[in-house]
Write an enzyme that holds these catalytic residues in place. Structure first.
Site, PDB file in Angstrom:
ATOM      1  CD  GLU A  93     -20.238  19.870 -38.386  1.00  0.00           C
ATOM      2  OE1 GLU A  93     -21.042  18.706 -38.439  1.00  0.00           O
ATOM      3  OE2 GLU A  93     -20.867  20.771 -37.664  1.00  0.00           O
ATOM      4  CG  ASP A  94     -15.223  18.770 -39.903  1.00  0.00           C
ATOM      5  OD1 ASP A  94     -16.494  18.296 -39.657  1.00  0.00           O
ATOM      6  OD2 ASP A  94     -14.780  19.082 -40.825  1.00  0.00           O
TER       7      ASP A  94
END
Length: 720
Positions: A93-94
């Protein structure tokens, strides 16, 4: 290390947070091999490098968050793959690292877990109920694929709740509400009592900090007062009594947590002292046999309250919880709740489904059964989702399953079925099998015929009587309580209504085509498909259903199909006759208010069937570029109903002008539907009136009556 933000006022509900990878390794070495611990550490360093330079809102390095999540899972003794997923859960996700890259480094199982948690992390529960329901469906799908996904997500949410203090108050309350509404009930459904309690208390403090603190202070005061001394005295009495009988047992004075106290005070409208008038104790022993023996000892020590004994060892709860529950009359007549269980049951009660991985290698049937129940429940969510009409219906059904108070009933073969409180024989039938529920016509409760709508009681034996030709009754929706029964009934009724509408539409279309000199069988599948492509529909059955429910007119659809197919129609085709009783098939336009006698034309609308306009209406003229949407219409010779029409009356201002106009309209057998007044100037006034007439002749007579009023300057029929 930057100081952790602890949102909860005290840390009494949890162990100290793990702050370094070495501390995590030490904790894991108690139950994982050295090789497994080494792989977990490698995942930590991989995540640390991936999150390099990223920080949390508190200012800490971002890696402290996945480390803390892994620490929470280590307390539950979760398996190696879950710990790897916890450390890597924000990497996709990051940081932009792909799922394929994780798969190459840590294997497909870990990559799938991380991908599942990442998808749940992207879920943002907005204030709109539809968005929340839509997102919850994603969670259900992830849980059904691998139950460990939701366990990692719960640990992730737990650490976020512990560090909630860095958020602004509005977002803090939003996250807390989401946790109380969704995550705490899921934790409860999975038997993870400790996680649920901390979710509820942290959420309560975030939502209502002053109320939480007041209850906490009152609880601390009670512990140091007479109530505390009474609990200590009962504990000593129980310890001495069990020691004399030769039992090795741990006795724990059990307290209600803050949020449960608050809810009971709120729901039952009771004071703090009224809520805490029951003293609760947990006795933990080493075997199931000892549980029943200790039960006999405490019953000889204090008199049991009739009807308050529950055996959740023989019949576990739906989430796998097992224990013996009894209520006793203690000293001074005070009620005492006692729970008796083994160490394994205690572990299962506190961490629920996570205990499956603790006892996985020990061959524990209890932990396996709890895991199987949770997995079956998660997979049943997919069936409910498929049968639900929309996301709101889905989440409504799931919430029924998230807040159950179980009753336990038996099949005729002696098998135990778990159902929510208030469940009926119809719920029971659908729990056995969807087909049994759909075809049930009656039931026997303890061998006696009973109503299908009667709520069941624990211990009853239920026999369902079915018939091949039976169908679900719509009235069952008023009495069933299980999600499976509700969604199955709705699905069947929806499908049945659709099938009936398609059959009716086919009959109407066949009749319309026959009137045009053709048949449905004369139109090939290819030609049908070509026609459907010119509409907003997806299949030919959708067209038949639209005709069947009255949203399309069969004659107009037949003409369009024949035109698209290039099939010649009868030249003596007659216009559609309008009698005013067609219901949903025909609507009368409000822009021109057609009345019998007016030349009219029909405009097809996908939502309203055919809308009748006057031929002179500018709205019908505007759409003449699409002749395929129009059809000739004529009025029936005899029509017995009123039609609204708007007229505009200009007259000299007069105090009782409305009363005079109403009297003239009434004398002409007209009825006033609506009236509005516009003052043009001090001397003249314009009155717009919607009146009901039965024909154009009737309208002419009414206008003539109005023109006979001396103050009336002009009367005309309005055409917008």
């Amino acid at each position: 290390m930057v100081k952790q933000y602890s949102f909860f006022p005290s840390s009494e509900q949890r162990t100290r947070q793990i702050e370094t990878v070495d501390e995590l390794g030490d904790a894991l070495s108690a139950y994982l091999s050295a090789e497994q611990v080494s792989r977990v550490k490698r995942a930590y360093y991989y995540a640390e490098q991936a999150h390099e330079g990223q920080r949390r809102r508190s200012g800490e390095p971002y890696i402290t968050h996945p480390l803390a999540v892994a620490g929470i899972l280590s307390e539950m003794h979760m398996d190696e793959q879950s710990l790897l997923a916890a450390l890597l859960h924000d990497v996709i996700e990051d940081t932009g690292i792909s799922k394929d890259a994780l798969q190459r480094q840590f294997g497909s199982e870990v990559a799938e877990l991380v991908d599942g948690v990442s998808k749940l992390t992207r879920i943002e529960f907005e204030s709109k109920a539809e968005a929340q329901a839509e997102n919850f469906q994603k969670m259900a799908m992830a849980m059904a694929r691998d139950i460990r996904v939701i366990i990692v997500k719960l640990a992730d949410r737990l650490h976020n709740m512990r560090t909630l203090g860095v958020l602004d108050p509005a977002k803090r309350r939003r996250v807390a509400r989401e946790t109380l509404d969704i995550y705490a009930p899921i934790a409860q459904r999975l038997g993870m009592h400790n996680v649920r309690v901390e979710f509820e208390d942290l959420g309560f403090y975030a939502m209502y900090p002053m109320r939480s603190e007041r209850i906490r202070q009152a609880l601390n005061k009670m512990r140091g007062g007479e109530s505390g001394r009474l609990v200590e005295g009962i504990t000593v009495t129980l310890e001495n009594c069990l020691a004399e009988e030769g039992f090795q047992a741990r006795i724990i004075g059990r307290e209600k947590h803050l949020y449960s106290i608050y809810k009971k005070m709120l729901n039952k409208k009771k004071t703090f002292s009224d809520i805490l008038d029951i003293y609760a104790f947990r006795i933990v022993v080493d075997s199931v046999e000892a549980c029943y023996s200790v039960l006999g000892v405490v019953h000889s020590l204090y008199k049991p309250v009739p009807g308050q004994f529950k055996d959740y060892i023989a019949i576990p709860k739906a989430n796998g919880y097992q224990s013996l529950h009894t209520v006793l009359f203690g000293k001074r007549g005070l009620p005492i709740e006692v729970q008796i269980r083994t160490e394994e049951m205690e572990e299962m009660a506190n961490i629920g489904i996570a205990s499956h991985w603790i006892y996985k290698n020990r061959g524990s049937s209890n932990a396996d059964r709890g895991h199987s129940r949770a997995t079956r429940w998660a997979q049943s969510l997919l069936e409910i989702r498929d049968r639900a009409g929309d996301s709101m219906e889905f989440i409504e059904n799931v919430k029924i399953d998230l807040f159950p108070d179980e009753v336990y009933v038996f099949t005729p073969r002696g098998e135990i079925m778990e159902l929510p409180q208030g469940a009926t024989a119809v719920d029971f039938a659908y729990a056995v099998h969807t087909d049994i529920g759909s075809h049930c016509i009656a039931c026997r409760v303890n061998r006696q015929l009973a109503p299908l709508s009667e709520p069941l009681q624990s211990g009853q034996t239920i026999e369902v009587i079915t018939s091949p030709g039976a169908r679900p009754n719509p009235s069952w929706l008023q009495t069933v309580v299980t999600a499976k029964a509700r969604s199955s009934i709705r699905h069947f009724l929806k499908h049945q209504r659709s099938a009936d509408a398609i059959e009716l539409g086919r009959t109407l279309l066949e009749g319309a085509l026959a009137g045009l000199g053709s048949t449905l069988s004369a139109i090939s599948e290819k030609r049908r498909h070509e026609f459907i492509e010119t509409t907003e529909l997806e299949t030919f059955n959708d067209l038949l259903e639209q005709i069947g429910v009255g949203n399309r007119v069969a004659l107009l659809a037949a003409r369009q199909i024949l035109q698209t197919a290039g099939i010649r129609m009868k030249e003596n085709e007659q216009p559609m006759v309008v009698s005013g009783t067609e219901g949903v098939l025909v609507h009368f336009a409000r822009c021109c208010y057609p009345v019998p006698g007016d030349p009219i034309i029909g405009l097809q609308s996908a939502e309203r069937g055919v809308v009748i306009h006057r031929e002179s209406c500018h709205n019908s003229a505007r759409h003449r570029d699409h002749p395929e949407r129009y059809m000739s219409m004529v009025w029936a010779e005899s029509i017995d109903r009123e039609f609204p029409v708007e007229i505009k009356v200009e007259l000299e201002s007069h105090r009782s002008m409305i009363a005079v106009l109403a009297a003239r309209i009434n004398s002409a057998d007209g009825s006033i539907d609506k009236i509005s007044v516009e003052h043009q100037n001090p001397r003249t006034t314009t009155v717009n009136i919607v009146v009901g007439v039965n024909s154009r002749v009737h309208l002419a007579r009414l206008i003539k009556r109005l023109r006979s009023v001396p103050e009336v300057i002009r009367v005309q029929r309005e055409l917008h």
